[in-house]
Write a protein that holds these residues in place. Structure first.
Motif, short mmCIF file in Angstrom:
data_model
loop_
_atom_site.label_atom_id
_atom_site.label_comp_id
_atom_site.label_asym_id
_atom_site.label_seq_id
_atom_site.Cartn_x
_atom_site.Cartn_y
_atom_site.Cartn_z
N GLU A 15 0.82 -1.21 0.00
CA GLU A 15 0.00 0.00 0.00
C GLU A 15 0.86 1.26 0.00
O GLU A 15 0.56 2.23 -0.70
CB GLU A 15 -0.96 -0.03 1.20
CG GLU A 15 -2.02 -1.12 1.02
CD GLU A 15 -2.98 -1.27 2.18
OE1 GLU A 15 -3.79 -2.21 2.14
OE2 GLU A 15 -2.93 -0.47 3.13
N ALA A 16 1.92 1.26 0.77
CA ALA A 16 2.79 2.45 0.83
C ALA A 16 3.48 2.69 -0.50
O ALA A 16 3.62 3.83 -0.96
CB ALA A 16 3.82 2.30 1.94
N THR A 156 -5.95 -1.78 -4.48
CA THR A 156 -5.08 -1.03 -3.57
C THR A 156 -5.32 0.47 -3.64
O THR A 156 -5.40 1.15 -2.61
CB THR A 156 -3.60 -1.34 -3.87
OG1 THR A 156 -3.42 -2.75 -3.76
CG2 THR A 156 -2.67 -0.65 -2.90
N ALA A 157 -5.46 1.00 -4.86
CA ALA A 157 -5.64 2.45 -5.01
C ALA A 157 -6.95 2.91 -4.38
O ALA A 157 -7.00 3.96 -3.71
CB ALA A 157 -5.59 2.84 -6.48
N ALA A 158 -8.01 2.14 -4.58
CA ALA A 158 -9.32 2.51 -4.02
C ALA A 158 -9.27 2.45 -2.49
O ALA A 158 -9.81 3.32 -1.80
CB ALA A 158 -10.41 1.60 -4.56
N ALA A 161 -7.29 5.39 -1.08
CA ALA A 161 -7.98 6.68 -1.21
C ALA A 161 -8.85 6.99 0.00
O ALA A 161 -9.13 8.16 0.28
CB ALA A 161 -8.83 6.70 -2.48
N VAL A 162 -9.27 5.96 0.73
CA VAL A 162 -10.14 6.19 1.89
C VAL A 162 -9.60 5.63 3.20
O VAL A 162 -10.12 5.96 4.26
CB VAL A 162 -11.56 5.58 1.67
CG1 VAL A 162 -12.26 6.29 0.51
CG2 VAL A 162 -11.50 4.08 1.44
N ARG A 167 -4.63 7.70 4.69
CA ARG A 167 -4.70 9.04 5.29
C ARG A 167 -3.42 9.37 6.06
O ARG A 167 -2.92 10.50 5.99
CB ARG A 167 -5.93 9.16 6.18
CG ARG A 167 -7.18 9.24 5.32
CD ARG A 167 -8.49 9.13 6.06
NE ARG A 167 -9.55 8.97 5.07
CZ ARG A 167 -10.85 9.00 5.34
NH1 ARG A 167 -11.26 9.19 6.58
NH2 ARG A 167 -11.73 8.83 4.38
N ALA A 168 -2.91 8.40 6.79
CA ALA A 168 -1.65 8.63 7.52
C ALA A 168 -0.51 8.86 6.53
O ALA A 168 0.33 9.75 6.73
CB ALA A 168 -1.35 7.44 8.44
N LEU A 169 -0.47 8.08 5.46
CA LEU A 169 0.59 8.25 4.45
C LEU A 169 0.47 9.60 3.74
O LEU A 169 1.48 10.21 3.38
CB LEU A 169 0.54 7.11 3.43
CG LEU A 169 0.93 5.71 3.94
CD1 LEU A 169 0.64 4.65 2.88
CD2 LEU A 169 2.41 5.66 4.35
N ALA A 170 -0.75 10.08 3.56
CA ALA A 170 -0.96 11.39 2.93
C ALA A 170 -0.33 12.49 3.80
O ALA A 170 0.33 13.39 3.29
CB ALA A 170 -2.45 11.66 2.73
#
Ligand code: ITT
Ligand code: NA
Length: 180
Positions: A15-16, A156-158, A161-162, A167-170
């Motif tokens: 995911e990262a 993974t992308a979907a 996105a939520v 969110r932490a990676l953002a």
């Protein structure tokens, strides 16, 4: 830039990698998780320890996360990994099945350490516990539904996105960009 993701969980790394504009390598190391109710404290200590264990010359991140079921007083929470290994997700579904309210949340704390600073970034996503559906993702994904789909039914992308981790990676990505 390059980051070492210190984790035994390849799903987190996938995911990262999908999310971050950085070269993410896995350092498969089981850092000591202190006994605490606070994911942030577990992650920050883990990142500091892991930075040294990884040689001390590349920035590291760790991710401490968990599933919190409201009707079970937040269980399994910080003990999610242990509960997944012992009870398994099917039995967590069975525990939640008879609850009037199956609301739940995933929470994640990503901690970054580079020898100078330790920073933590949090993310959370609401959802509810359902009977297992889907084959993607990892861990509790098949029993966690968000907006009508389980995380195991999303790519993974979907999910990123939520998701709590997305969110932490953002926040981590924003912080890294500001620092450059
Ligand atoms: P590391 O500690 O080595 O990183 P771990 O899988 O043990 O790997 P945690 O201690 O953070 O990770 O435990 C998190 C637990 O919650 C574990 O059982 C995961 O499978 C589960 N989990 C975390 N994020 C998840 C996600 O996005 N989807 C499904 N399950 C998740
Ligand atoms: Na763990």
């Amino acid at each position: 830039m390059s980051l070492l993701f210190v984790t035994t969980n390849a799903g987190k790394v996938r995911e990262a990698r999908d999310y971050l504009d950085a070269d993410v390598e896995q350092f498969d190391y089981d850092y000591a998780e202190i006994q605490s109710d606070e994911l942030a404290e577990i992650a920050a200590r883990g990142a500091r320890e892991s930075f040294e264990a990884a040689g001390g010359d590349e920035p590291v991140i760790v991710d401490d996360s968990g599933l919190f079921v409201g009707g079970l007083e937040g269980f399994p929470g910080p003990y999610s990994s242990y509960v997944e290994d012992t009870l398994g997700i099917e039995r967590v579904w069975k525990l939640a099945e008879d609850l009037d309210d199956r609301a739940a949340a995933f929470r994640s704390v990503v901690a970054y350490a580079d020898g100078e600073t330790v920073e933590t970034f949090t993310g959370e996503v609401p959802g509810r516990i359902v009977a297992p559906r889907g084959t993607g993702g990892f861990g509790f994904d098949p029993i966690f539904e968000h907006d009508g789909e389980t995380f195991a039914e999303m790519d993974t992308a979907a999910k990123n996105a939520v998701s709590h981790r997305g969110r932490a990676l953002a926040s981590l990505a924003d912080w890294l960009a500001e620092r450059e």
